[in-house]
Motif scaffolding. Structure first.
Motif, PDB file in Angstrom:
ATOM      1  N   PRO A  22     -32.303  19.118 -34.381  1.00 35.70           N
ATOM      2  CA  PRO A  22     -33.245  19.401 -35.480  1.00 35.70           C
ATOM      3  C   PRO A  22     -32.514  19.651 -36.785  1.00 35.70           C
ATOM      4  O   PRO A  22     -31.478  20.303 -36.815  1.00 35.70           O
ATOM      5  N   ARG A  23     -33.024  19.089 -37.836  1.00 39.17           N
ATOM      6  CA  ARG A  23     -32.425  19.255 -39.156  1.00 39.17           C
ATOM      7  C   ARG A  23     -33.183  20.345 -39.927  1.00 39.17           C
ATOM      8  O   ARG A  23     -34.402  20.430 -39.884  1.00 39.17           O
ATOM      9  N   ALA A  24     -32.425  21.150 -40.599  1.00 38.98           N
ATOM     10  CA  ALA A  24     -33.046  22.199 -41.410  1.00 38.98           C
ATOM     11  C   ALA A  24     -33.787  21.574 -42.579  1.00 38.98           C
ATOM     12  O   ALA A  24     -33.273  20.681 -43.246  1.00 38.98           O
ATOM     13  N   ARG A  25     -34.997  22.036 -42.788  1.00 37.09           N
ATOM     14  CA  ARG A  25     -35.782  21.512 -43.894  1.00 37.09           C
ATOM     15  C   ARG A  25     -35.248  22.081 -45.200  1.00 37.09           C
ATOM     16  O   ARG A  25     -34.890  23.245 -45.269  1.00 37.09           O
ATOM     17  N   PRO A  26     -35.196  21.259 -46.226  1.00 41.48           N
ATOM     18  CA  PRO A  26     -34.724  21.776 -47.520  1.00 41.48           C
ATOM     19  C   PRO A  26     -35.685  22.846 -48.047  1.00 41.48           C
ATOM     20  O   PRO A  26     -36.901  22.741 -47.889  1.00 41.48           O
ATOM     21  N   ALA A  27     -35.118  23.863 -48.651  1.00 44.47           N
ATOM     22  CA  ALA A  27     -35.941  24.944 -49.189  1.00 44.47           C
ATOM     23  C   ALA A  27     -36.769  24.419 -50.351  1.00 44.47           C
ATOM     24  O   ALA A  27     -36.284  23.660 -51.186  1.00 44.47           O
ATOM     25  N   LEU A  28     -38.025  24.814 -50.370  1.00 45.67           N
ATOM     26  CA  LEU A  28     -38.895  24.421 -51.473  1.00 45.67           C
ATOM     27  C   LEU A  28     -38.484  25.155 -52.738  1.00 45.67           C
ATOM     28  O   LEU A  28     -38.114  26.322 -52.706  1.00 45.67           O
ATOM     29  N   GLU A  29     -38.573  24.464 -53.852  1.00 42.34           N
ATOM     30  CA  GLU A  29     -38.186  25.032 -55.144  1.00 42.34           C
ATOM     31  C   GLU A  29     -39.300  24.797 -56.158  1.00 42.34           C
ATOM     32  O   GLU A  29     -40.054  23.832 -56.056  1.00 42.34           O
ATOM     33  N   PRO A  30     -39.396  25.670 -57.158  1.00 42.00           N
ATOM     34  CA  PRO A  30     -40.359  25.408 -58.242  1.00 42.00           C
ATOM     35  C   PRO A  30     -40.018  24.112 -58.959  1.00 42.00           C
ATOM     36  O   PRO A  30     -38.859  23.675 -58.966  1.00 42.00           O
ATOM     37  N   VAL A  31     -41.018  23.504 -59.548  1.00 45.86           N
ATOM     38  CA  VAL A  31     -40.791  22.258 -60.264  1.00 45.86           C
ATOM     39  C   VAL A  31     -39.800  22.479 -61.398  1.00 45.86           C
ATOM     40  O   VAL A  31     -39.840  23.497 -62.095  1.00 45.86           O
ATOM     41  N   ARG A  32     -38.887  21.539 -61.562  1.00 44.77           N
ATOM     42  CA  ARG A  32     -37.905  21.635 -62.636  1.00 44.77           C
ATOM     43  C   ARG A  32     -38.527  21.162 -63.950  1.00 44.77           C
ATOM     44  O   ARG A  32     -39.416  20.311 -63.948  1.00 44.77           O
ATOM     45  N   PRO A  33     -38.051  21.722 -65.069  1.00 41.86           N
ATOM     46  CA  PRO A  33     -38.636  21.333 -66.363  1.00 41.86           C
ATOM     47  C   PRO A  33     -38.653  19.829 -66.590  1.00 41.86           C
ATOM     48  O   PRO A  33     -39.630  19.294 -67.131  1.00 41.86           O
ATOM     49  N   LYS A  34     -37.604  19.125 -66.168  1.00 35.62           N
ATOM     50  CA  LYS A  34     -37.553  17.689 -66.420  1.00 35.62           C
ATOM     51  C   LYS A  34     -38.541  16.900 -65.567  1.00 35.62           C
ATOM     52  O   LYS A  34     -38.831  15.734 -65.849  1.00 35.62           O
ATOM     53  N   ASP A  35     -39.064  17.536 -64.506  1.00 34.83           N
ATOM     54  CA  ASP A  35     -40.019  16.864 -63.625  1.00 34.83           C
ATOM     55  C   ASP A  35     -41.470  17.186 -63.963  1.00 34.83           C
ATOM     56  O   ASP A  35     -42.391  16.704 -63.301  1.00 34.83           O
ATOM     57  N   ARG A  36     -41.686  18.014 -64.987  1.00 32.95           N
ATOM     58  CA  ARG A  36     -43.051  18.365 -65.349  1.00 32.95           C
ATOM     59  C   ARG A  36     -43.769  17.160 -65.959  1.00 32.95           C
ATOM     60  O   ARG A  36     -43.140  16.253 -66.513  1.00 32.95           O
ATOM     61  N   ILE A  37     -45.084  17.153 -65.851  1.00 31.21           N
ATOM     62  CA  ILE A  37     -45.900  16.068 -66.389  1.00 31.21           C
ATOM     63  C   ILE A  37     -46.353  16.469 -67.787  1.00 31.21           C
ATOM     64  O   ILE A  37     -47.135  17.407 -67.957  1.00 31.21           O
ATOM     65  N   TYR A  38     -45.860  15.776 -68.781  1.00 31.83           N
ATOM     66  CA  TYR A  38     -46.054  16.168 -70.171  1.00 31.83           C
ATOM     67  C   TYR A  38     -47.531  16.248 -70.544  1.00 31.83           C
ATOM     68  O   TYR A  38     -47.969  17.189 -71.209  1.00 31.83           O
ATOM     69  N   ASN A  39     -48.309  15.250 -70.144  1.00 31.05           N
ATOM     70  CA  ASN A  39     -49.732  15.260 -70.490  1.00 31.05           C
ATOM     71  C   ASN A  39     -50.422  16.521 -70.007  1.00 31.05           C
ATOM     72  O   ASN A  39     -51.256  17.108 -70.707  1.00 31.05           O
ATOM     73  N   LEU A  40     -50.095  16.949 -68.792  1.00 31.61           N
ATOM     74  CA  LEU A  40     -50.742  18.139 -68.241  1.00 31.61           C
ATOM     75  C   LEU A  40     -50.356  19.383 -69.031  1.00 31.61           C
ATOM     76  O   LEU A  40     -51.187  20.268 -69.258  1.00 31.61           O
ATOM     77  N   ASP A  41     -49.101  19.470 -69.442  1.00 31.11           N
ATOM     78  CA  ASP A  41     -48.679  20.628 -70.246  1.00 31.11           C
ATOM     79  C   ASP A  41     -49.390  20.652 -71.595  1.00 31.11           C
ATOM     80  O   ASP A  41     -49.798  21.717 -72.073  1.00 31.11           O
ATOM     81  N   VAL A  42     -49.539  19.487 -72.210  1.00 29.75           N
ATOM     82  CA  VAL A  42     -50.242  19.424 -73.499  1.00 29.75           C
ATOM     83  C   VAL A  42     -51.696  19.854 -73.339  1.00 29.75           C
ATOM     84  O   VAL A  42     -52.215  20.674 -74.111  1.00 29.75           O
ATOM     85  N   LEU A  43     -52.369  19.306 -72.335  1.00 32.24           N
ATOM     86  CA  LEU A  43     -53.770  19.644 -72.109  1.00 32.24           C
ATOM     87  C   LEU A  43     -53.935  21.117 -71.774  1.00 32.24           C
ATOM     88  O   LEU A  43     -54.872  21.782 -72.249  1.00 32.24           O
ATOM     89  N   ARG A  44     -53.016  21.644 -70.975  1.00 30.63           N
ATOM     90  CA  ARG A  44     -53.094  23.058 -70.599  1.00 30.63           C
ATOM     91  C   ARG A  44     -52.867  23.951 -71.818  1.00 30.63           C
ATOM     92  O   ARG A  44     -53.529  24.978 -71.970  1.00 30.63           O
TER      93      ARG A  44
END
Length: 422
Positions: A10-32
Motif C-alpha cells: 500500500p502506498r501512502a496517500r499524499p497529504a491534502l493541502e490548501p489550494v496554492r495561490p497560483k492554482d486559484r481561479i481568477y474569475n471566482l476571486d473577482v466575483l467573490r
C-alpha cells in the motif's frame, strides 16, 4: 531474502493541502470580491438601525432627505439580493472545489470538517457580534449540497435554475399582486403586517447604546429569533442557488469558457431587468410619501434579482476573457480574503455602531450617512487585501479556518524567492 511485491504494497496517500495561490481561479476571486464588497452595502442598515425597521415598511427615525432616498434607491436597485445571490452561488462552487466528487474518501471528510467549523464560527459570529450572520446558514445548507455535488452540469442547472426561476416568478407576481389588490384586501393585509412602534424602536436603540452586556443580550435575542424563524425558510432558496452556481461552474460559464452569445444574451436580459428596476424604483423613490406611482412595478422587477446577479457576473467574466483584467484586478485580492473581509466588516461596523469602545452611532445615521461609512470600509478592504497578500498566501482568518479544517498548522507565509546565482 524474500522478494517484496511492490504492486501489493500500500502506498501512502499524499497529504491534502490548501489550494496554492497560483492554482486559484481568477474569475471566482473577482466575483467573490465584488460580492463581498456589495454585501456590506446591504448589511449596513442591519448594523446601524434597530431590527424592527428591517422587518416593516416604516422609514427610519427622522426626516429623510433627497440624498437619503437616493441612497436607499442605490442599495435596493444595485445591491439588495444581488450580492447575496452571487455569494451563495459561489459558495456552491466551493463545496465542489474543496470536497471533490461525492465518494472521494479523502476530500469528503475534509469538506465535512470545513463546513462544521464554519457552522461553529457562524454561531459565535451571530450570537456574540451580529444577528445577521449568514455563515451558519451556509454551513448546514452546504451539508445538503455536498450530497449533490457530483451531479452533472446539466442536472445542476436544471434543478437549481428551475427552482430559482420559480421563486423569482412567485416573488414578481406576489409583489405586483399586493400593490394592485382591491383596497379592502390591502387594508386588511396592512393591518396584519408588523409595525415599527416608535417606543419599541427607541427602546432597542437605548439597549444597544447602553453598551455590553445589554447590547450583547439584545443581539443574542434577535439572532435567536432570526435563526429559528427565518433561516430554515431560506433553505429552499439557498440550496437551489448553490446548485445553480455549481452548475454554472461545471458548464464552464464562470470560467469564461461558454460561447460568447450566451454571455451576451444573459447581459441583455439581466440588463433590461436592471434598467426596468432602476427606472421604476426611481419613480417610486422620488414620489411623495405614501404613494406608489409604479403600482408595484419596481418591486416586481426586483423579484428577478438573480438575473441582475448574472448580468454583473457576465460583464466581469467577459472583461477578464478579453484581456482587460486591469479593470477587475482590484476585486481579486478582496475575493481571496473573502472570509476575513466578511468578518472584519462585522468588527468594523460593530465598533462604530454599538460596541462600548466605539462612538456608538447606533440609530443615529441616515441612509446617506451610512453610505459614507460603507465607502470608507470598501476603500480600506481594497487597500489592505493586496498589501496582506503581498506577504502571505491567504487571509488571516482563512488561515485559521484551514488550520482547523486540516487539523494541523498550514503555512501562511509566501515562500521566499530563490536567489539567482550570477
Amino acid at each position: 531474502m524474500a522478494a517484496v511485491d511492490i504492486e501489493s504494497t500500500p502506498r501512502a496517500r499524499p497529504a491534502l493541502e490548501p489550494v496554492r495561490p497560483k492554482d486559484r481561479i481568477y474569475n471566482l476571486d473577482v466575483l467573490r470580491g465584488w460580492a463581498i464588497l456589495g454585501i456590506l452595502a446591504v448589511n449596513a442598515v442591519a448594523f446601524a438601525w434597530p431590527y424592527q425597521l428591517t422587518m416593516s415598511e416604516a422609514p427610519p427615525p427622522g426626516v429623510l432627505t433627497q440624498a437619503d432616498h437616493i441612497g436607499m434607491w442605490v442599495t435596493d436597485v444595485f445591491f439588495s439580493d444581488k450580492m447575496r445571490t452571487l455569494f451563495t452561488m459561489l459558495f456552491g462552487v466551493s463545496v465542489f472545489l474543496v470536497g471533490g466528487e461525492r465518494f472521494d474518501d479523502d476530500r469528503g471528510p475534509l469538506l465535512r470538517r470545513r463546513l462544521l467549523w464554519l457552522g461553529l464560527i457562524g454561531l459565535i459570529h451571530g450570537a456574540v457580534f451580529w444577528y445577521g450572520d449568514i455563515l451558519f446558514h451556509y454551513a448546514y445548507c452546504g451539508l445538503l449540497v455536498m450530497l449533490m455535488r457530483s451531479w452533472s452540469a446539466r442536472r445542476l442547472l436544471w434543478v437549481g435554475g428551475s427552482i430559482t426561476l420559480l421563486w423569482g416568478l412567485v416573488a414578481t407576481a406576489g409583489y405586483w399582486g399586493m400593490a394592485n389588490m382591491p383596497a379592502e384586501y390591502a387594508a386588511q393585509m396592512k393591518a396584519g403586517m408588523p409595525t415599527a412602534d416608535p417606543a419599541a424602536i427607541q427602546a432597542t436603540i437605548d439597549l444597544y447604546r447602553a453598551g455590553w452586556p445589554e447590547g450583547l443580550m439584545q443581539n443574542l435575542q434577535t439572532w435567536a429569533t432570526f435563526q429559528l424563524m427565518a433561516s430554515p425558510f431560506l433553505i429552499p432558496v439557498t440550496v437551489p442557488l448553490m446548485l445553480l452556481g455549481l452548475g454554472l461552474f461545471k458548464s464552464g460559464y464562470l470560467s469564461g469558457r461558454s460561447p460568447l452569445w450566451v454571455y451576451l444574451l444573459v447581459i441583455a436580459v439581466g440588463g433590461a431587468n436592471l434598467a426596468a428596476f432602476a427606472w421604476f424604483g426611481w419613480q417610486e423613490a422620488m414620489a411623495p410619501e405614501g404613494t406608489d406611482p409604479t403600482r408595484g412595478l419596481a418591486a416586481a422587477a426586483g423579484g428577478m434579482a438573480f438575473l441582475i446577479t448574472l448580468f454583473y457576473a457576465s460583464i466581469l467574466i467577459l472583461i477578464n476573457r478579453f484581456g482587460a483584467r486591469v479593470l477587475t484586478a482590484m476585486f481579486a485580492p478582496v475575493g481571496r480574503m473573502a472570509f476575513t473581509n466578511y468578518l472584519t466588516q462585522t468588527l468594523i461596523m460593530v465598533t462604530l455602531y454599538y460596541a462600548p469602545w466605539g462612538p456608538m452611532w447606533f440609530g443615529s445615521h441616515s441612509p446617506a450617512e451610512m453610505w459614507t461609512v460603507v465607502i470608507a470600509v470598501w476603500a480600506a478592504q481594497l487597500i489592505w487585501s493586496p498589501l496582506w497578500l503581498s506577504a502571505f498566501s491567504m487571509g488571516p482568518l482563512e488561515w485559521v479556518w484551514r488550520c482547523l479544517t486540516y487539523g494541523r498548522m498550514v503555512p501562511i507565509r509566501k515562500p521566499a524567492a530563490a536567489s539567482v546565482a550570477l
